[in-house]
Design a protein around this motif. Structure first.
Motif, PDB file in Angstrom:
ATOM      1  N   ARG A 227      19.907   2.919   0.051  1.00  0.00           N
ATOM      2  CA  ARG A 227      20.257   2.119  -1.134  1.00  0.00           C
ATOM      3  C   ARG A 227      19.742   0.694  -1.009  1.00  0.00           C
ATOM      4  O   ARG A 227      19.242   0.104  -1.976  1.00  0.00           O
ATOM      5  N   CYS A 228      19.867   0.111   0.185  1.00  0.00           N
ATOM      6  CA  CYS A 228      19.412  -1.268   0.386  1.00  0.00           C
ATOM      7  C   CYS A 228      17.895  -1.385   0.259  1.00  0.00           C
ATOM      8  O   CYS A 228      17.389  -2.441  -0.128  1.00  0.00           O
ATOM      9  N   ILE A 229      17.190  -0.314   0.572  1.00  0.00           N
ATOM     10  CA  ILE A 229      15.729  -0.341   0.521  1.00  0.00           C
ATOM     11  C   ILE A 229      15.202  -0.067  -0.878  1.00  0.00           C
ATOM     12  O   ILE A 229      14.276  -0.733  -1.353  1.00  0.00           O
ATOM     13  N   ILE A 230      15.786   0.893  -1.590  1.00  0.00           N
ATOM     14  CA  ILE A 230      15.207   1.301  -2.873  1.00  0.00           C
ATOM     15  C   ILE A 230      15.778   0.546  -4.066  1.00  0.00           C
ATOM     16  O   ILE A 230      15.126   0.466  -5.109  1.00  0.00           O
ATOM     17  N   ASN A 231      16.982  -0.009  -3.957  1.00  0.00           N
ATOM     18  CA  ASN A 231      17.599  -0.701  -5.087  1.00  0.00           C
ATOM     19  C   ASN A 231      17.226  -2.176  -5.115  1.00  0.00           C
ATOM     20  O   ASN A 231      16.938  -2.772  -4.078  1.00  0.00           O
ATOM     21  N   ASP A 232      17.247  -2.765  -6.305  1.00  0.00           N
ATOM     22  CA  ASP A 232      17.134  -4.213  -6.398  1.00  0.00           C
ATOM     23  C   ASP A 232      18.336  -4.828  -5.680  1.00  0.00           C
ATOM     24  O   ASP A 232      19.469  -4.335  -5.833  1.00  0.00           O
ATOM     25  N   PRO A 233      18.137  -5.916  -4.927  1.00  0.00           N
ATOM     26  CA  PRO A 233      19.263  -6.524  -4.209  1.00  0.00           C
ATOM     27  C   PRO A 233      20.427  -6.891  -5.133  1.00  0.00           C
ATOM     28  O   PRO A 233      21.597  -6.694  -4.764  1.00  0.00           O
ATOM     29  N   GLN A 234      20.128  -7.398  -6.325  1.00  0.00           N
ATOM     30  CA  GLN A 234      21.203  -7.802  -7.234  1.00  0.00           C
ATOM     31  C   GLN A 234      22.041  -6.611  -7.673  1.00  0.00           C
ATOM     32  O   GLN A 234      23.269  -6.693  -7.756  1.00  0.00           O
TER      33      GLN A 234
ATOM     34  N   THR B   3       7.759  -0.080   0.357  1.00  0.00           N
ATOM     35  CA  THR B   3       6.941   0.501  -0.708  1.00  0.00           C
ATOM     36  C   THR B   3       6.607   1.957  -0.411  1.00  0.00           C
ATOM     37  O   THR B   3       6.722   2.832  -1.287  1.00  0.00           O
ATOM     38  N   GLN B   4       6.198   2.241   0.825  1.00  0.00           N
ATOM     39  CA  GLN B   4       5.868   3.612   1.211  1.00  0.00           C
ATOM     40  C   GLN B   4       7.102   4.495   1.170  1.00  0.00           C
ATOM     41  O   GLN B   4       7.051   5.647   0.706  1.00  0.00           O
ATOM     42  N   LEU B   5       8.230   3.956   1.625  1.00  0.00           N
ATOM     43  CA  LEU B   5       9.453   4.753   1.661  1.00  0.00           C
ATOM     44  C   LEU B   5       9.941   5.073   0.247  1.00  0.00           C
ATOM     45  O   LEU B   5      10.415   6.186  -0.022  1.00  0.00           O
ATOM     46  N   ARG B   6       9.810   4.132  -0.672  1.00  0.00           N
ATOM     47  CA  ARG B   6      10.184   4.412  -2.064  1.00  0.00           C
ATOM     48  C   ARG B   6       9.333   5.557  -2.615  1.00  0.00           C
ATOM     49  O   ARG B   6       9.845   6.433  -3.329  1.00  0.00           O
ATOM     50  N   ALA B   7       8.036   5.541  -2.305  1.00  0.00           N
ATOM     51  CA  ALA B   7       7.158   6.617  -2.770  1.00  0.00           C
ATOM     52  C   ALA B   7       7.585   7.954  -2.191  1.00  0.00           C
ATOM     53  O   ALA B   7       7.600   8.984  -2.891  1.00  0.00           O
TER      54      ALA B   7
ATOM     55  N   ARG C  20      13.272   8.322  11.967  1.00  0.00           N
ATOM     56  CA  ARG C  20      11.984   7.633  12.148  1.00  0.00           C
ATOM     57  C   ARG C  20      11.410   7.153  10.822  1.00  0.00           C
ATOM     58  O   ARG C  20      10.991   5.995  10.689  1.00  0.00           O
ATOM     59  N   ILE C  21      11.396   8.017   9.831  1.00  0.00           N
ATOM     60  CA  ILE C  21      10.799   7.675   8.540  1.00  0.00           C
ATOM     61  C   ILE C  21      11.574   6.548   7.859  1.00  0.00           C
ATOM     62  O   ILE C  21      10.993   5.564   7.384  1.00  0.00           O
ATOM     63  N   ILE C  22      12.889   6.670   7.832  1.00  0.00           N
ATOM     64  CA  ILE C  22      13.724   5.681   7.136  1.00  0.00           C
ATOM     65  C   ILE C  22      13.657   4.310   7.817  1.00  0.00           C
ATOM     66  O   ILE C  22      13.666   3.273   7.154  1.00  0.00           O
ATOM     67  N   THR C  23      13.567   4.293   9.137  1.00  0.00           N
ATOM     68  CA  THR C  23      13.651   3.013   9.849  1.00  0.00           C
ATOM     69  C   THR C  23      12.313   2.327  10.065  1.00  0.00           C
ATOM     70  O   THR C  23      12.290   1.130  10.376  1.00  0.00           O
ATOM     71  N   THR C  24      11.196   3.046   9.918  1.00  0.00           N
ATOM     72  CA  THR C  24       9.918   2.429  10.274  1.00  0.00           C
ATOM     73  C   THR C  24       8.951   2.229   9.111  1.00  0.00           C
ATOM     74  O   THR C  24       8.138   1.314   9.160  1.00  0.00           O
ATOM     75  N   ARG C  25       9.008   3.032   8.082  1.00  0.00           N
ATOM     76  CA  ARG C  25       8.039   2.914   7.002  1.00  0.00           C
ATOM     77  C   ARG C  25       8.296   1.654   6.163  1.00  0.00           C
ATOM     78  O   ARG C  25       9.437   1.196   6.046  1.00  0.00           O
TER      79      ARG C  25
ATOM     80  N   GLU D 257       0.824  -1.205   0.000  1.00  0.00           N
ATOM     81  CA  GLU D 257       0.000   0.000   0.000  1.00  0.00           C
ATOM     82  C   GLU D 257       0.863   1.262   0.000  1.00  0.00           C
ATOM     83  O   GLU D 257       1.934   1.297   0.594  1.00  0.00           O
ATOM     84  N   ILE D 258       0.359   2.296  -0.687  1.00  0.00           N
ATOM     85  CA  ILE D 258       1.037   3.598  -0.723  1.00  0.00           C
ATOM     86  C   ILE D 258       0.051   4.690  -0.333  1.00  0.00           C
ATOM     87  O   ILE D 258      -1.065   4.751  -0.862  1.00  0.00           O
ATOM     88  N   ASP D 259       0.455   5.537   0.582  1.00  0.00           N
ATOM     89  CA  ASP D 259      -0.325   6.708   0.971  1.00  0.00           C
ATOM     90  C   ASP D 259       0.381   7.921   0.369  1.00  0.00           C
ATOM     91  O   ASP D 259       1.420   8.365   0.866  1.00  0.00           O
ATOM     92  N   ALA D 260      -0.177   8.444  -0.715  1.00  0.00           N
ATOM     93  CA  ALA D 260       0.471   9.541  -1.435  1.00  0.00           C
ATOM     94  C   ALA D 260       0.572  10.801  -0.584  1.00  0.00           C
ATOM     95  O   ALA D 260       1.568  11.540  -0.649  1.00  0.00           O
TER      96      ALA D 260
END
Length: 319
Positions: free
Chosen positions: A240-247, A199-203, A191-196, A162-165
């Motif tokens: 980087r670990c959250i938004i990038n593909d692991p590979q 999917t929400q954080l990428r948005a 707080r934002i980086i560690t808890t969201r 889910e994404i909350d715009a």
């Protein structure tokens, strides 16, 4: 896609006997060990460990530890452990790193793995070291870095799509205001980086880039260059670990480990051993596209000896 090449049919008894023979006498037959262990998958290795210990009343991993040395020993040791045990060892080594923890390894595991996967690693850590990950990490780190890392390993991040715009917009603005004020360590950013959720954080991060013409990681990198701050480096690694593909992430890790002045064997071992039975084939393809040289060739050039031979065995074919 896995890279490992191993036989479908093998005799664990014959393997145990060959390993025993390779370890007896005045010198260790490293080539024999590589020819067996470098071509057995996790299930086969587990059966070999059990068979060896039943036949010789001796712990195989401990025997290999005593027979081998250096980077070769570390790679074989981690290869022979079950996955969660291996990751627990990687965590422990990273936490105990001096003068500050190796935050890269800690962040990789806590942010790339699913919450359930990482929970399994934490359970293995407690069983092995009789402490929690949070307890040891809090003891061996300080300040802002400690706060960030303890939050990351302690959270069970929601894994939904889910994404909350509106939330993405409001939290993008919060981070933007903090960055403009040079408050890179602002508690709301942490707080934002560690808890969201991822999917929400990428948005949120995409909205930040759209509104500011540059990514949050770019702004943090500028701050890191001025402050030489491990906290900012860790925050960038987390993103980087959250938004990038692991590979893609792991390709960059091993590229830097091999190409920089002085090979970073710890990172090379971590990527090859931990991803060999997951997605190393994809990482190899990405490496070639990025560098116009195969990972096999790069490892051959920048490592040596039995360590080199073992890594090449795990890497599989040369494509």
């Amino acid at each position: 896609m896995a890279a490992l090449i191993c036989p479908e049919d093998h005799s664990p008894v014959a393997d145990a006997e060959a390993i025993r023979k390779a370890c007896k006498g005045w010198g260790t037959d490293e080539k024999a060990l590589i020819s067996i262990l470098g071509h057995r998958n996790a299930t086969q290795r587990k059966i070999i460990r059990k068979t060896y210990e039943e036949m010789y009343n001796e712990h195989l991993v401990k025997r290999l530890e005593s027979e081998l040395s250096g980077h070769f020993e570390k790679a074989v040791y981690r290869w022979m452990l079950d996955e969660e045990e291996r990751d627990a060892v990687i965590l422990n080594v990273a936490i105990k790193e001096k003068p500050i923890p190796d935050y890269t390894s800690i962040i990789e595991l806590s942010c790339i793995y699913s919450p359930q996967q990482f929970l399994g690693v934490k359970r293995a850590y407690q069983a092995r070291y009789k402490h929690s990950v949070e307890e040891d990490l809090a003891q061996h780190s300080t300040g802002e870095l400690r706060k960030l890392l303890v939050f990351l390993v302690g959270i069970y991040r929601y894994a939904g799509d889910e994404i909350d715009a509106r939330l993405a917009k409001s939290e993008s603005d919060i981070m933007c205001n903090a960055i403009k004020s040079k408050e890179f360590n602002h508690e709301e950013i942490v707080r934002i980086i560690t808890t969201r959720s991822k999917t929400q954080l990428r948005a949120t991060l995409n909205r930040y880039k759209d509104d500011n013409g540059s990514s949050l990681t770019k702004h943090l990198r500028d701050g890191e260059a001025k402050a030489a701050n491990a906290f900012l480096g860790a925050l960038r690694t987390t993103i980087r670990c959250i938004i990038n593909d692991p590979q893609q992430y792991y390709e960059k890790v091993i590229r830097r480990a091999l190409m920089k002045s002085g090979t970073d064997e710890e990172s090379v071992t971590r990527v090859i051993v931990s991803r060999a039975e997951k997605d190393l084939e994809v990482i190899k393809e990405l490496f070639y596209k990025r560098n116009s040289v195969t990972l096999h060739h790069a490892v051959s050039k920048h490592t040596s000896g039995d360590y080199n031979s073992f890594l090449l065995a795990i890497l599989g074919n040369q494509n």
